[in-house]
Design an enzyme around this catalytic site. Structure first.
Site, PDB file in Angstrom:
ATOM      1  CG  ASN A  78      -2.118  -0.948   0.958  1.00 34.59           C
ATOM      2  OD1 ASN A  78      -2.990  -0.669   0.156  1.00 34.59           O
ATOM      3  ND2 ASN A  78      -2.107  -2.099   1.629  1.00 34.59           N
ATOM      4  NE  ARG A 108       8.935   0.661   0.925  1.00 34.71           N
ATOM      5  CZ  ARG A 108      10.178   0.411   1.260  1.00 34.71           C
ATOM      6  NH1 ARG A 108      11.158   1.035   0.640  1.00 34.71           N
ATOM      7  NH2 ARG A 108      10.464  -0.456   2.207  1.00 34.71           N
ATOM      8  CB  THR A 110      -1.560 -12.015  -2.190  1.00 33.44           C
ATOM      9  OG1 THR A 110      -1.435 -10.632  -2.525  1.00 33.44           O
ATOM     10  CG2 THR A 110      -2.883 -12.547  -2.715  1.00 33.44           C
ATOM     11  CG  ASP A 111       0.736  -8.208   1.980  1.00 36.33           C
ATOM     12  OD1 ASP A 111      -0.343  -8.786   2.253  1.00 36.33           O
ATOM     13  OD2 ASP A 111       1.022  -7.079   2.434  1.00 36.33           O
TER      14      ASP A 111
END
Ligand SMILES: Nc1ncnc2c1ncn2[C@@H]1O[C@H](COP(=O)(O)OP(=O)(O)O)[C@@H](O)[C@H]1O
Ligand SMILES: CC(C)(COP(=O)(O)O)[C@@H](O)C(=O)NCCC(=O)O
Ligand SMILES: [K+]
EC number: 2.7.1.33
Length: 250
Positions: free
Chosen positions: A9, A11, A102-103
């Site tokens: 969110n 970079r 997903t991160d």
């Protein structure tokens, strides 16, 4: 050669690696802002040998579309990671597996590769997340809280008297800036230490800490700690090592 992309969110982090490389053994890596339209073309131009692209995007579909267009211009199609019930030896304990960022999913997969024991996977980015990974590879669940920068901005934006604080951690703060910064860092460290408590008695339990804001409170943490740069990208590289994605999306 493959390109790994972690669109967060704040970079976008990226790395170029050979398939099968050791975790974190990048040929090149870096980060760029969402609105820096020249950055990804420059990465692609500098690495014409890229044949595969794996990504995680939690920053919204518009960004995904923009990244896809840039990749398509050089004939590449990204495989965007989806959070599923099981992947690379990690099982997803979320009630709805696809709801997990997903991160976070990639970071859990990367953590499993780096550490086979019980693990608290902490990612300090825009948000801070602390996710419990069992010794047998089950992600049990975790917490989401505002990251350090968001906490500081929330106080500045929503009060009449508080500035955006550029203070320092202090045991007993005696000015406004230090009081704010210390409070926010305690909140981060406190959440991590509280989430670690159930793991603490298990042999080999470890906290893996990643993310751009990790350095702001790593020294405060009273848990067995290992700092890892770009754990999400390590997870994506691990997924790449498993072969083609079952359901490429995006
Ligand atoms: N060069 C940098 N650019 C942006 N944020 C940075 C930088 N260095 C440290 N940070 C901190 O890291 C956070 C972003 O971390 P990152 O892991 O990239 O987040 P995200 O994955 O949410 O984009 C910012 O909120 C800021 O506190
Ligand atoms: C929690 C997050 C906002 C973290 O994003 P980040 O700070 O890495 O930019 C992201 O993983 C997300 O949007 N998750 C979806 C909801 C969930 O994981 O439950
Ligand atoms: K995060």
């Amino acid at each position: 050669m493959m390109l790994l992309i972690d669109a967060g969110n704040t970079r976008i982090k990226w790395a170029v690696a050979e398939p099968g490389a050791a975790p974190g053994d990048w040929l090149a890596h870096g980060s760029f802002a969402h609105d820096d339209g020249a950055a990804l073309p420059a990465v692609l131009a500098a690495h014409p040998g890229i044949r595969r692209v794996l990504g995680s995007n939690v920053a919204g579909p518009a960004l995904g579309v923009a990244l896809d267009a840039t990749l398509a211009a050089v004939g590449l199609r990204a495989e965007w990671l989806a959070s599923t019930a099981e992947r690379a030896g990690v099982r997803n304990g979320y009630g709805e597996p696809g709801q997990l960022g997903t991160d976070r999913w990639a970071a859990l997969i990367g953590a499993r590769r780096l550490h086979r024991g019980p693990c608290l996977v902490v990612s300090a980015g825009t948000a801070t997340t602390a996710d419990v990974l069992d010794a047998d590879g089950l992600f049990r669940g975790g917490v989401i809280l505002p990251g350090v920068g968001l906490m500081l901005r929330a106080l500045a934006r929503n009060t009449a008297q508080l500035p955006f604080a550029d203070g320092h951690f202090s045991d007993v703060p005696r000015n406004t800036a230090d009081a704010i910064v210390t409070g926010c860092l305690h909140a981060q460290a406190g959440a991590v230490e509280r989430m670690f408590r159930p793991l603490a008695e298990q042999p080999g339990a470890l906290c893996l800490l990643t993310g751009g804001a990790a350095g702001r409170f790593a020294d405060l943490l009273q848990v067995p700690l290992r700092r890892v740069d770009n754990l999400v990208l390590i997870g994506l590289a691990t997924v790449a090592g498993e072969g083609p994605q079952p359901a490429a999306m995006g």
